[in-house]
Design an enzyme around this catalytic site. Structure first.
Site, short mmCIF file in Angstrom:
data_model
loop_
_atom_site.label_atom_id
_atom_site.label_comp_id
_atom_site.label_asym_id
_atom_site.label_seq_id
_atom_site.Cartn_x
_atom_site.Cartn_y
_atom_site.Cartn_z
N TYR A 53 3.92 64.64 65.13
CA TYR A 53 4.46 65.39 64.00
C TYR A 53 5.97 65.20 63.96
O TYR A 53 6.75 65.97 64.52
CB TYR A 53 4.10 66.87 64.10
N SER A 208 -5.78 71.85 58.17
CA SER A 208 -5.66 71.88 56.70
C SER A 208 -6.72 72.78 56.08
O SER A 208 -7.40 72.39 55.12
CB SER A 208 -5.75 70.46 56.11
N PRO A 209 -6.89 74.01 56.59
CA PRO A 209 -7.95 74.87 56.07
C PRO A 209 -7.76 75.28 54.61
O PRO A 209 -8.72 75.66 53.95
CB PRO A 209 -7.90 76.10 57.00
N GLY A 211 -6.50 73.18 52.36
CA GLY A 211 -6.54 71.99 51.54
C GLY A 211 -5.39 71.03 51.73
O GLY A 211 -5.33 70.00 51.06
N GLY A 212 -4.46 71.35 52.64
CA GLY A 212 -3.35 70.43 52.88
C GLY A 212 -2.06 70.89 52.23
O GLY A 212 -2.04 71.74 51.34
N SER A 215 -1.78 70.74 48.38
CA SER A 215 -2.84 71.37 47.58
C SER A 215 -3.07 72.84 47.88
O SER A 215 -3.78 73.52 47.13
CB SER A 215 -4.16 70.62 47.79
N GLY A 217 -1.34 75.52 47.55
CA GLY A 217 -0.94 76.45 46.52
C GLY A 217 -1.86 76.47 45.32
O GLY A 217 -1.85 77.42 44.53
#
Length: 286
Positions: A53, A208-209, A211-212, A215, A217
């Site tokens: 990361y 990413s629970p 949606g990432g 996405s 928001g």
């Protein structure tokens, strides 16, 4: 904050994913540290990171170092904080992701993570992603060796299928404590892995629970049922999403990524949202 179990450790039922604080679009360090402190204030005790990361090739482990500084500067008790990191994924610095699952590399990566985190043993170390050039058993064997050597306290895997979960648990002598796979309303193909973990009593950590980064928001506009249930409870669709995951199995511990205090605070409140069986079924079908 309600708690759930990873191995023999109790952690908050919602974790914090550190990736948005270190890759593309990352905020300044002050805001990132405020976000981590807000998570700790909310009772979150699981912080997930990885040596990959980072943005540039010369800053490997940026997120690990950031989290270590944030935890060290927190004014409260951090003795129950579990920092989970990963090895085996790399970012050359050009925006791409590559993999290296060789035992030699994984052991070197673990040593480097130990130094950045400033600990004698990493709380949870996870093999980040299978390397098609290296037998899976060899990669997991390196994680086993790190566990036996006392360099890591617990072992996990990420981006694994059911066969790999079974194989890793066997290689680790029944000591596999966690599986971290992508899972969200828009990515549900990890249901078999979630169900297997529930049967085996292994923690399942959805990454990413929501949606990432790009996405999360829009979750409510993309999946109307989550917005409608949220409106009925007076909470955000994102909070509904995390509560839905918690309701799936007691082994599920979502790790939503965040780079703002207000978003991780909202996520942490998902533990207080009780969904009916009918609501869970409605969200399952969304």
């Amino acid at each position: 904050m309600q708690t759930r179990r990873i191995g023999d450790v109790q952690v908050g039922a919602i974790g914090l994913g550190g990736m948005p604080m270190s890759i593309e679009g990352r905020p300044d360090e002050q805001r990132s540290i405020a976000t981590i402190h807000a998570a700790l204030d909310a009772g979150i005790t699981l912080i997930d990171t990885a040596d990959a990361y980072h943005l540039h090739a010369n800053e490997v482990g940026h997120n690990e170092s950031l989290i270590a500084r944030a935890v060290a500067s927190y004014g409260g008790d951090t003795s129950d904080v579990l920092i989970a990191t990963k090895g085996g994924h790399l970012r050359p610095g050009d925006g791409t992701w590559t993999v290296n699952g060789s035992p030699e590399y994984l052991k070197q990566a673990c040593d480097a993570s130990l130094k950045r985190l400033g600990v004698e043993a990493i709380g949870l170390y996870q093999f980040h992603r299978p390397d098609p050039r290296v037998p899976y058993a060899d990669s997991v064997g390196a994680i086993r060796d790190l566990l036996d050597a006392g360099k890591i306290r617990m072992a996990g895997i990420s981006n694994a299928n059911p066969q790999q979960i079974q194989q890793a648990n066997e290689i680790l002598g029944g000591r596999l404590v966690s599986v971290q796979n992508q899972f969200s309303p828009s990515f549900r193909s990890s249901e078999p892995e979630l169900e297997l973990c529930a049967r085996l009593g292994i923690a399942f950590l959805p990454w990413s629970p929501l949606g990432g980064i790009s996405s999360a928001g829009e979750l409510g506009s993309r999946f109307g049922a989550f917005a409608e249930v949220g409106k009925a409870h007076g909470v955000s669709p994102q909070q509904v999403c995390l509560a839905w995951m918690l309701a799936k199995a007691p082994v599920v511990i979502p790790i939503p990524g965040s780079s703002r205090p207000e978003t991780i605070q909202d996520s942490a409140r998902a533990v207080d949202l009780k969904l009916s069986a009918e609501e869970v079924a409605r969200l399952d079908a969304a």
